[in-house]
Design an enzyme around this catalytic site. Structure first.
Site, PDB file in Angstrom:
ATOM      1  N   LYS A  74     -27.293 -35.731  68.912  1.00  0.00           N
ATOM      2  CA  LYS A  74     -26.009 -36.100  69.509  1.00  0.00           C
ATOM      3  C   LYS A  74     -24.862 -35.292  68.904  1.00  0.00           C
ATOM      4  O   LYS A  74     -23.969 -34.826  69.618  1.00  0.00           O
ATOM      5  CB  LYS A  74     -25.768 -37.593  69.331  1.00  0.00           C
ATOM      6  CG  LYS A  74     -26.721 -38.463  70.139  1.00  0.00           C
ATOM      7  CD  LYS A  74     -26.496 -39.943  69.908  1.00  0.00           C
ATOM      8  CE  LYS A  74     -27.444 -40.784  70.741  1.00  0.00           C
ATOM      9  NZ  LYS A  74     -27.258 -42.240  70.535  1.00  0.00           N
ATOM     10  N   GLY A  90     -24.192 -40.489  65.582  1.00  0.00           N
ATOM     11  CA  GLY A  90     -24.873 -41.655  65.025  1.00  0.00           C
ATOM     12  C   GLY A  90     -25.816 -42.281  66.026  1.00  0.00           C
ATOM     13  O   GLY A  90     -25.652 -42.148  67.247  1.00  0.00           O
ATOM     14  N   ASP A  91     -26.837 -42.968  65.508  1.00  0.00           N
ATOM     15  CA  ASP A  91     -27.751 -43.697  66.365  1.00  0.00           C
ATOM     16  C   ASP A  91     -28.359 -44.833  65.554  1.00  0.00           C
ATOM     17  O   ASP A  91     -28.583 -44.683  64.347  1.00  0.00           O
ATOM     18  CB  ASP A  91     -28.866 -42.790  66.887  1.00  0.00           C
ATOM     19  CG  ASP A  91     -29.582 -43.418  68.070  1.00  0.00           C
ATOM     20  OD1 ASP A  91     -30.548 -44.179  67.841  1.00  0.00           O
ATOM     21  OD2 ASP A  91     -29.183 -43.174  69.218  1.00  0.00           O
ATOM     22  N   SER A  92     -28.608 -45.962  66.208  1.00  0.00           N
ATOM     23  CA  SER A  92     -29.170 -47.123  65.515  1.00  0.00           C
ATOM     24  C   SER A  92     -30.384 -47.650  66.257  1.00  0.00           C
ATOM     25  O   SER A  92     -30.405 -47.685  67.494  1.00  0.00           O
ATOM     26  CB  SER A  92     -28.127 -48.252  65.411  1.00  0.00           C
ATOM     27  OG  SER A  92     -27.013 -47.847  64.650  1.00  0.00           O
TER      28      SER A  92
END
Length: 216
Positions: A74, A90-92
């Site tokens: 991203k 960011g990624d969760s």
């Protein structure tokens, strides 16, 4: 004869050059609210990433590595458009029973997720990639979550609100989902979507201060 410019003309004053800006490679309202609450008004840019294809290509990777790779994809998807700025990706994903859980997308999947995770402890992994003109910092923040023993009625009602459908772990800590989180062990901001301590470490690594990006 025309006058020739001397060879010893003064160099460009670097102090007059624009300072780097913070660019959030996300359209997540939660990540944006974290930065705004921390005094930063970022530029936002929507990254174009085929998350499912990337996850499939990382079948043998550790959960933390998978989430870091998503964050990196991203960040780099928009970094080329902002070469002089600091881009945060960011990624969760939720780790439950050894499997990563992404966004449920539908009411039915949300209900099933909550029926599986209620009364249990799971780990929310939030991957970060901060791309700067001086280099990049990658790090995953892992926070333990204690899910409440939510009733079937509340699970269905919560799913029908639509709030958890596009959220990792099928909940939001800062909104209605907060009713059903009994405790956390780790960084609260990473649970919302972006760890301020991780971003601070990234900035410090490359010689930036946090306060230079605050709204003044």
């Amino acid at each position: 004869m025309p006058h020739s410019a001397p060879h010893n003309e003064p160099a460009l004053n670097l102090c007059t050059m624009s300072k780097p800006r913070i660019v959030l490679a996300s359209t997540s309202p939660s990540r944006l609210s974290i930065l705004r609450g921390a005094g930063i008004e970022p530029i936002t840019a929507a990254p174009e990433v085929d998350e499912d294809a990337l996850i499939a290509s990382l079948a043998d990777a550790s959960p933390a590595h998978v989430v870091e790779e998503l964050a990196s994809a991203k960040a780099h998807a928009v970094a080329a458009d902002f070469p002089d700025d600091i881009v945060i990706g960011g990624d969760s994903m939720l780790l439950l029973d050894g499997e990563l859980q992404g966004k449920p997308h539908t009411v039915e999947r949300t209900v099933a997720r909550w029926q599986a995770q209620r009364g249990r402890t799971a780990e929310l992994i939030t991957g970060h990639c901060v791309v700067t003109p001086k280099g990049e910092h990658r790090e995953a923040a892992i926070t333990a979550l204690d899910f409440a023993q939510a009733s079937d009625a509340d699970i269905e009602a919560y799913a029908l609100t639509g709030e958890p459908l596009e959220c990792a772990g099928a909940f939001t800590l800062e909104a209605m989902g907060g009713w059903f989180i009994d405790g956390i062990s780790g960084d609260p901001s990473s649970v919302i979507g972006l760890s301020l301590p991780v971003v601070r470490r990234a900035l410090y690594t490359y010689g930036y201060s946090v306060s230079q990006f605050w709204n003044r």
